[in-house]
Design a protein around this motif. Structure first.
Motif, mmCIF file in Angstrom:
data_model
loop_
_atom_site.group_PDB
_atom_site.id
_atom_site.type_symbol
_atom_site.label_atom_id
_atom_site.label_comp_id
_atom_site.label_asym_id
_atom_site.label_seq_id
_atom_site.Cartn_x
_atom_site.Cartn_y
_atom_site.Cartn_z
ATOM 1 N N ARG A 1 34.089 45.920 52.000
ATOM 2 C CA ARG A 1 35.411 45.826 51.504
ATOM 3 C C ARG A 1 35.538 45.528 50.123
ATOM 4 O O ARG A 1 35.130 44.588 49.747
ATOM 5 C CB ARG A 1 36.385 45.066 52.328
ATOM 6 N N LEU A 2 36.334 46.512 49.255
ATOM 7 C CA LEU A 2 36.231 46.254 47.891
ATOM 8 C C LEU A 2 36.953 45.085 47.280
ATOM 9 O O LEU A 2 36.976 44.779 46.076
ATOM 10 C CB LEU A 2 36.693 47.350 47.037
ATOM 11 N N THR A 3 37.505 44.192 48.384
ATOM 12 C CA THR A 3 38.038 42.958 47.789
ATOM 13 C C THR A 3 37.449 41.795 48.770
ATOM 14 O O THR A 3 37.753 40.788 48.627
ATOM 15 C CB THR A 3 39.702 42.762 48.335
ATOM 16 N N TYR A 4 36.022 42.223 49.125
ATOM 17 C CA TYR A 4 35.104 40.981 49.439
ATOM 18 C C TYR A 4 34.906 40.089 48.340
ATOM 19 O O TYR A 4 34.950 40.763 47.278
ATOM 20 C CB TYR A 4 34.140 41.782 49.887
ATOM 21 N N HIS A 5 34.749 38.755 48.447
ATOM 22 C CA HIS A 5 34.334 37.693 47.326
ATOM 23 C C HIS A 5 33.382 38.540 46.479
ATOM 24 O O HIS A 5 33.317 38.323 45.087
ATOM 25 C CB HIS A 5 34.069 36.601 47.894
ATOM 26 N N THR A 6 32.178 39.144 46.536
ATOM 27 C CA THR A 6 31.113 39.504 45.942
ATOM 28 C C THR A 6 31.856 40.514 44.699
ATOM 29 O O THR A 6 31.341 40.670 43.762
ATOM 30 C CB THR A 6 29.870 40.049 46.603
ATOM 31 N N PHE A 7 32.343 41.376 45.461
ATOM 32 C CA PHE A 7 33.353 42.204 44.461
ATOM 33 C C PHE A 7 34.297 41.560 43.469
ATOM 34 O O PHE A 7 34.423 41.673 42.220
ATOM 35 C CB PHE A 7 33.735 43.317 45.268
ATOM 36 N N LEU B 1 36.779 41.733 33.837
ATOM 37 C CA LEU B 1 38.142 41.512 33.311
ATOM 38 C C LEU B 1 38.575 40.460 32.388
ATOM 39 O O LEU B 1 38.172 39.509 32.396
ATOM 40 C CB LEU B 1 39.131 41.219 34.915
ATOM 41 N N ALA B 2 39.513 41.151 31.413
ATOM 42 C CA ALA B 2 40.013 40.004 30.451
ATOM 43 C C ALA B 2 40.545 38.749 30.995
ATOM 44 O O ALA B 2 41.206 38.940 32.266
ATOM 45 C CB ALA B 2 40.745 40.983 29.495
ATOM 46 N N THR B 3 40.726 37.818 30.452
ATOM 47 C CA THR B 3 41.347 36.703 31.087
ATOM 48 C C THR B 3 42.827 36.816 31.325
ATOM 49 O O THR B 3 42.994 36.200 32.434
ATOM 50 C CB THR B 3 41.431 35.553 29.932
ATOM 51 N N ASP B 4 43.318 37.720 30.761
ATOM 52 C CA ASP B 4 44.914 37.851 30.940
ATOM 53 C C ASP B 4 45.008 39.208 31.828
ATOM 54 O O ASP B 4 46.046 39.852 32.234
ATOM 55 C CB ASP B 4 45.766 37.831 30.101
ATOM 56 N N GLY B 5 43.730 39.661 32.359
ATOM 57 C CA GLY B 5 43.804 41.124 33.045
ATOM 58 C C GLY B 5 44.242 40.963 34.168
ATOM 59 O O GLY B 5 44.458 39.842 34.939
ATOM 60 N N ASP B 6 44.596 42.149 34.989
ATOM 61 C CA ASP B 6 45.166 42.125 36.450
ATOM 62 C C ASP B 6 44.514 43.139 37.150
ATOM 63 O O ASP B 6 43.944 44.022 36.894
ATOM 64 C CB ASP B 6 46.742 42.019 36.507
ATOM 65 N N ILE B 7 44.752 42.912 38.367
ATOM 66 C CA ILE B 7 44.067 43.829 39.564
ATOM 67 C C ILE B 7 45.595 44.675 40.344
ATOM 68 O O ILE B 7 46.204 43.714 40.758
ATOM 69 C CB ILE B 7 43.321 43.205 40.570
ATOM 70 N N HIS B 8 45.479 45.675 40.353
ATOM 71 C CA HIS B 8 46.711 46.665 41.032
ATOM 72 C C HIS B 8 45.957 47.241 42.434
ATOM 73 O O HIS B 8 45.087 48.052 42.084
ATOM 74 C CB HIS B 8 47.376 47.524 40.134
ATOM 75 N N PHE B 9 46.726 46.679 43.445
ATOM 76 C CA PHE B 9 46.017 47.319 44.717
ATOM 77 C C PHE B 9 46.988 48.023 45.648
ATOM 78 O O PHE B 9 48.123 47.293 45.709
ATOM 79 C CB PHE B 9 45.353 46.024 45.294
ATOM 80 N N LYS B 10 46.680 49.269 46.200
ATOM 81 C CA LYS B 10 47.844 49.558 46.930
ATOM 82 C C LYS B 10 47.070 50.222 48.183
ATOM 83 O O LYS B 10 45.772 50.459 47.981
ATOM 84 C CB LYS B 10 48.271 51.003 46.582
ATOM 85 N N MET C 1 41.480 37.207 48.032
ATOM 86 C CA MET C 1 41.802 36.932 47.075
ATOM 87 C C MET C 1 42.503 35.530 46.531
ATOM 88 O O MET C 1 41.919 34.705 45.547
ATOM 89 C CB MET C 1 42.847 37.969 46.248
ATOM 90 N N SER C 2 43.153 34.981 47.408
ATOM 91 C CA SER C 2 43.815 33.866 47.353
ATOM 92 C C SER C 2 42.795 32.734 47.611
ATOM 93 O O SER C 2 42.681 31.654 46.949
ATOM 94 C CB SER C 2 45.138 33.896 48.054
ATOM 95 N N GLN C 3 41.842 32.934 48.586
ATOM 96 C CA GLN C 3 40.871 32.001 48.684
ATOM 97 C C GLN C 3 39.742 31.994 47.524
ATOM 98 O O GLN C 3 39.222 30.852 47.322
ATOM 99 C CB GLN C 3 39.832 32.307 50.174
ATOM 100 N N TYR C 4 39.621 32.997 46.879
ATOM 101 C CA TYR C 4 38.922 33.183 45.538
ATOM 102 C C TYR C 4 39.461 32.359 44.652
ATOM 103 O O TYR C 4 38.675 31.913 43.530
ATOM 104 C CB TYR C 4 38.673 34.495 45.379
ATOM 105 N N GLY C 5 40.758 32.057 44.821
ATOM 106 C CA GLY C 5 41.442 31.255 43.524
ATOM 107 C C GLY C 5 42.386 32.300 42.888
ATOM 108 O O GLY C 5 42.916 31.900 41.821
#
Ligand code: SAM
Length: 217
Positions: free
Chosen positions: A128-134, A142-151, A165-169
């Protein structure tokens, strides 16, 4: 996405080395492929490219990179880039696991993940592309203020991704539990989104960041 095998796909992609990287020619230098220093936004698993090519046409001052590992699918993105003569988009035909080979740390301003394969079986969680290794790879590029948009239309993948993602911090700046029923803003539908929305599926969306902005005013 299962696409019919196209024996000519690789030769076609190789005809356009100014648009497509198929052999990792741009390792550690992908941003230099563009002749400007505009921000870089990438889509991982871009499929046939409706979403990212529409964005590229709308935002000429952003550089876009479509990442898609299936050559039979990537040819459809190349068709769109050529038909619209887009100069602010490049195509990386490779697996997302090697993204750090292309980008320097913090070089990317935004990552889009649209309708990623859900891999519902537990034994496939790592794909899964949101597994912690990804997430680790995304955090690196990603830039420090960059973001991920997911649908996604897949409730299970959405719930899994929020948790992973929340477990990753990471933290969330936007969550839509029914995108097409809410204010869609300037939402650009992907090919999969069209298909699932037509069937009446609910579309989930979120925006997430890795780091809280700790700058003091
Ligand atoms: N984003 C498109 C859309 O919404 O129409 C395509 C969605 S399709 C379900 C997922 C796509 O991601 C497929 O084309 C697949 O080949 C690609 N993909 C899946 N895992 C990938 C990976 N690890 N690296 C690169 N591409 C990947």
């Amino acid at each position: 996405m299962r696409m019919r095998h196209k024996p000519w796909a690789e030769d076609y992609l190789r005809e356009y080395p100014d648009i497509v990287d198929i052999d990792c020619q741009h390792a550690q230098s992908v941003s230099q492929w563009f002749d400007n220093d505009h921000p870089i936004h990438i889509e991982v698993g871009s499929g046939m490219g409706q979403f990212i090519t529409t964005l590229a046409a709308r935002h000429p001052h952003i550089n876009y990179i479509a990442i898609e590992r299936d050559k039979n699918v990537m040819v459809r993105v190349l068709d769109k880039v050529r038909a619209q003569q887009l100069s602010n988009i490049k195509l990386l035909c490779n697996d997302a696991v090697v993204l750090t080979d292309y980008f320097l740390p913090h070089e990317v301003a935004r990552i889009y993940l649209n309708f990623s394969d859900p891999w519902p079986k537990t034994r496939h969680t790592k794909r899964r592309l949101t597994y912690h290794t990804f997430l680790n790879i995304y955090e690196y590029i990603l830039a420090t203020d960059g973001d991920i948009h997911f649908k996604t239309d897949n409730r299970g993948l959405f719930a899994y991704s929020l948790e992973s993602m929340s477990q990753y911090g990471m933290y969330f700046t936007k969550i839509n539990l029914n995108l097409h029923e809410e204010d869609e803003g300037d939402n650009i539908p992907t090919e999969y989104e069209h298909k699932f929305a037509e069937k009446g599926s609910r579309i989930y969306r979120m925006e997430a960041k890795f780091h809280t902005n700790t700058k003091k005013s």
